[in-house]
Design a protein around this motif. Sequence first.
Motif, PDB file in Angstrom:
ATOM      1  N   ARG A  32      -3.104 -97.490 -25.998  1.00 27.69           N
ATOM      2  CA  ARG A  32      -2.860 -98.547 -24.997  1.00 27.69           C
ATOM      3  C   ARG A  32      -3.558 -98.230 -23.684  1.00 27.69           C
ATOM      4  N   LEU A  33      -3.468 -96.982 -23.248  1.00 24.09           N
ATOM      5  CA  LEU A  33      -4.121 -96.575 -22.008  1.00 24.09           C
ATOM      6  C   LEU A  33      -5.638 -96.753 -22.118  1.00 24.09           C
ATOM      7  N   ALA A  34      -6.209 -96.276 -23.200  1.00 25.67           N
ATOM      8  CA  ALA A  34      -7.657 -96.379 -23.396  1.00 25.67           C
ATOM      9  C   ALA A  34      -8.087 -97.845 -23.433  1.00 25.67           C
ATOM     10  N   TYR A  35      -7.328 -98.668 -24.128  1.00 28.63           N
ATOM     11  CA  TYR A  35      -7.671-100.096 -24.213  1.00 28.63           C
ATOM     12  C   TYR A  35      -7.609-100.745 -22.836  1.00 28.63           C
ATOM     13  N   SER A  36      -6.658-100.319 -22.003  1.00 29.40           N
ATOM     14  CA  SER A  36      -6.558-100.899 -20.662  1.00 29.40           C
ATOM     15  C   SER A  36      -7.801-100.587 -19.835  1.00 29.40           C
ATOM     16  N   TYR A  37      -8.503 -99.514 -20.154  1.00 29.79           N
ATOM     17  CA  TYR A  37      -9.746 -99.176 -19.461  1.00 29.79           C
ATOM     18  C   TYR A  37     -10.950 -99.866 -20.087  1.00 29.79           C
ATOM     19  N   VAL A  38     -11.104 -99.742 -21.396  1.00 32.78           N
ATOM     20  CA  VAL A  38     -12.361-100.143 -22.050  1.00 32.78           C
ATOM     21  C   VAL A  38     -12.356-101.569 -22.595  1.00 32.78           C
ATOM     22  N   HIS A  39     -11.186-102.166 -22.758  1.00 36.69           N
ATOM     23  CA  HIS A  39     -11.053-103.558 -23.230  1.00 36.69           C
ATOM     24  C   HIS A  39     -11.763-103.811 -24.561  1.00 36.69           C
ATOM     25  N   ASN A  40     -11.726-102.819 -25.415  1.00 37.96           N
ATOM     26  CA  ASN A  40     -12.391-102.925 -26.706  1.00 37.96           C
ATOM     27  C   ASN A  40     -11.669-101.966 -27.646  1.00 37.96           C
ATOM     28  N   MET A  41     -11.144-102.483 -28.751  1.00 35.31           N
ATOM     29  CA  MET A  41     -10.322-101.662 -29.633  1.00 35.31           C
ATOM     30  C   MET A  41     -11.117-100.528 -30.287  1.00 35.31           C
ATOM     31  N   ALA A  42     -12.361-100.782 -30.664  1.00 33.53           N
ATOM     32  CA  ALA A  42     -13.156 -99.723 -31.294  1.00 33.53           C
ATOM     33  C   ALA A  42     -13.376 -98.566 -30.321  1.00 33.53           C
ATOM     34  N   ASP A  43     -13.702 -98.881 -29.076  1.00 34.03           N
ATOM     35  CA  ASP A  43     -13.889 -97.837 -28.069  1.00 34.03           C
ATOM     36  C   ASP A  43     -12.568 -97.139 -27.765  1.00 34.03           C
ATOM     37  N   ALA A  44     -11.474 -97.893 -27.726  1.00 38.24           N
ATOM     38  CA  ALA A  44     -10.158 -97.306 -27.466  1.00 38.24           C
ATOM     39  C   ALA A  44      -9.790 -96.324 -28.583  1.00 38.24           C
ATOM     40  N   GLU A  45     -10.099 -96.680 -29.814  1.00 39.69           N
ATOM     41  CA  GLU A  45      -9.830 -95.777 -30.938  1.00 39.69           C
ATOM     42  C   GLU A  45     -10.687 -94.509 -30.836  1.00 39.69           C
ATOM     43  N   ASN A  78      -9.549 -89.830 -18.463  1.00 40.86           N
ATOM     44  CA  ASN A  78     -10.883 -89.335 -18.128  1.00 40.86           C
ATOM     45  C   ASN A  78     -11.898 -89.672 -19.211  1.00 40.86           C
ATOM     46  N   LEU A  79     -11.514 -89.544 -20.462  1.00 47.70           N
ATOM     47  CA  LEU A  79     -12.421 -89.881 -21.555  1.00 47.70           C
ATOM     48  C   LEU A  79     -12.699 -91.387 -21.599  1.00 47.70           C
ATOM     49  N   ALA A  80     -11.705 -92.198 -21.258  1.00 41.97           N
ATOM     50  CA  ALA A  80     -11.913 -93.655 -21.200  1.00 41.97           C
ATOM     51  C   ALA A  80     -12.902 -94.007 -20.093  1.00 41.97           C
ATOM     52  N   LYS A  81     -12.776 -93.346 -18.951  1.00 43.65           N
ATOM     53  CA  LYS A  81     -13.726 -93.576 -17.845  1.00 43.65           C
ATOM     54  C   LYS A  81     -15.134 -93.151 -18.254  1.00 43.65           C
ATOM     55  N   ASN A  82     -15.226 -92.038 -18.958  1.00 43.10           N
ATOM     56  CA  ASN A  82     -16.531 -91.599 -19.456  1.00 43.10           C
ATOM     57  C   ASN A  82     -17.120 -92.622 -20.418  1.00 43.10           C
ATOM     58  N   ARG A  83     -16.275 -93.215 -21.242  1.00 44.14           N
ATOM     59  CA  ARG A  83     -16.737 -94.226 -22.202  1.00 44.14           C
ATOM     60  C   ARG A  83     -17.276 -95.442 -21.458  1.00 44.14           C
ATOM     61  N   ILE A  84     -16.619 -95.843 -20.380  1.00 43.43           N
ATOM     62  CA  ILE A  84     -17.087 -96.980 -19.580  1.00 43.43           C
ATOM     63  C   ILE A  84     -18.471 -96.669 -19.012  1.00 43.43           C
ATOM     64  N   GLN A  85     -18.647 -95.473 -18.465  1.00 44.93           N
ATOM     65  CA  GLN A  85     -19.950 -95.088 -17.918  1.00 44.93           C
ATOM     66  C   GLN A  85     -21.013 -95.075 -19.013  1.00 44.93           C
ATOM     67  N   TYR A  86     -20.670 -94.576 -20.184  1.00 48.49           N
ATOM     68  CA  TYR A  86     -21.600 -94.550 -21.305  1.00 48.49           C
ATOM     69  C   TYR A  86     -22.005 -95.972 -21.691  1.00 48.49           C
ATOM     70  N   ASN A  87     -21.021 -96.862 -21.785  1.00 48.19           N
ATOM     71  CA  ASN A  87     -21.309 -98.253 -22.146  1.00 48.19           C
ATOM     72  C   ASN A  87     -22.182 -98.929 -21.091  1.00 48.19           C
ATOM     73  N   ASN A  88     -21.918 -98.642 -19.823  1.00 55.49           N
ATOM     74  CA  ASN A  88     -22.728 -99.227 -18.756  1.00 55.49           C
ATOM     75  C   ASN A  88     -24.168 -98.749 -18.827  1.00 55.49           C
ATOM     76  N   ARG A  89     -24.369 -97.468 -19.113  1.00 53.10           N
ATOM     77  CA  ARG A  89     -25.728 -96.951 -19.250  1.00 53.10           C
ATOM     78  C   ARG A  89     -26.452 -97.609 -20.415  1.00 53.10           C
ATOM     79  N   ARG A  90     -25.718 -97.838 -21.498  1.00 51.31           N
ATOM     80  CA  ARG A  90     -26.318 -98.503 -22.664  1.00 51.31           C
ATOM     81  C   ARG A  90     -26.746 -99.915 -22.330  1.00 51.31           C
TER      82      ARG A  90
END
Length: 171
Positions: A32-45, A78-90
């Motif tokens: 739930r926490l990860a999804y609240s950051y990334v708004h994508n279930m695959a990334d949250a998983e 922290n890992l969710a924030k890193n995922r957001i940065q990774y997605n933005n770079r992509r």
Amino acid sequence: MKTAFSRKKDTSDAISLRAEHFMKDYGNAILRLAYSYVHNMADAEDVLQDTLIRVLEADPHFENAAHEKAYIMTAAANLAKNRIQYNNRRETDELNEELVAREQEDLAFVWEAVKSLPEVQREVVHLFYQEGYTTAEIAKILGRKESTVRSDLKRGREHLKEILKEEYDFG
């Protein structure tokens, strides 16, 4: 006397039990926490899995259950924030990929669109794409912070994408 194999088995059993405990007690909360950051279930998983792996690898000692939960949830955030940065770079190369996919030989129309950008964005886009400078080099040239240059570049790309969609019917 325990053999190396039996010690390894004991260790792997302990790790499995800890993983099961973390997943049972915190899995849904992490997801739930990860999804609240990334708004994508695959990334949250992915964040959930990465969190469990990182915590198991670190093997920290917890003072109590509250400390354990705080540690795990902080790691997940922290890992969710890193995922957001990774997605933005992509996403930053999305414009280039669209242009390559259309196999446009003459990109003069793109540089015409660049001319309509605000000056701050135009100069950063020009230096990055036309001159081939890195964001660190552009920051030195323009006397700005590198983070500001990256922000201007991101805004310029977004603005340019809107212009190209409107004027040239890019999808």
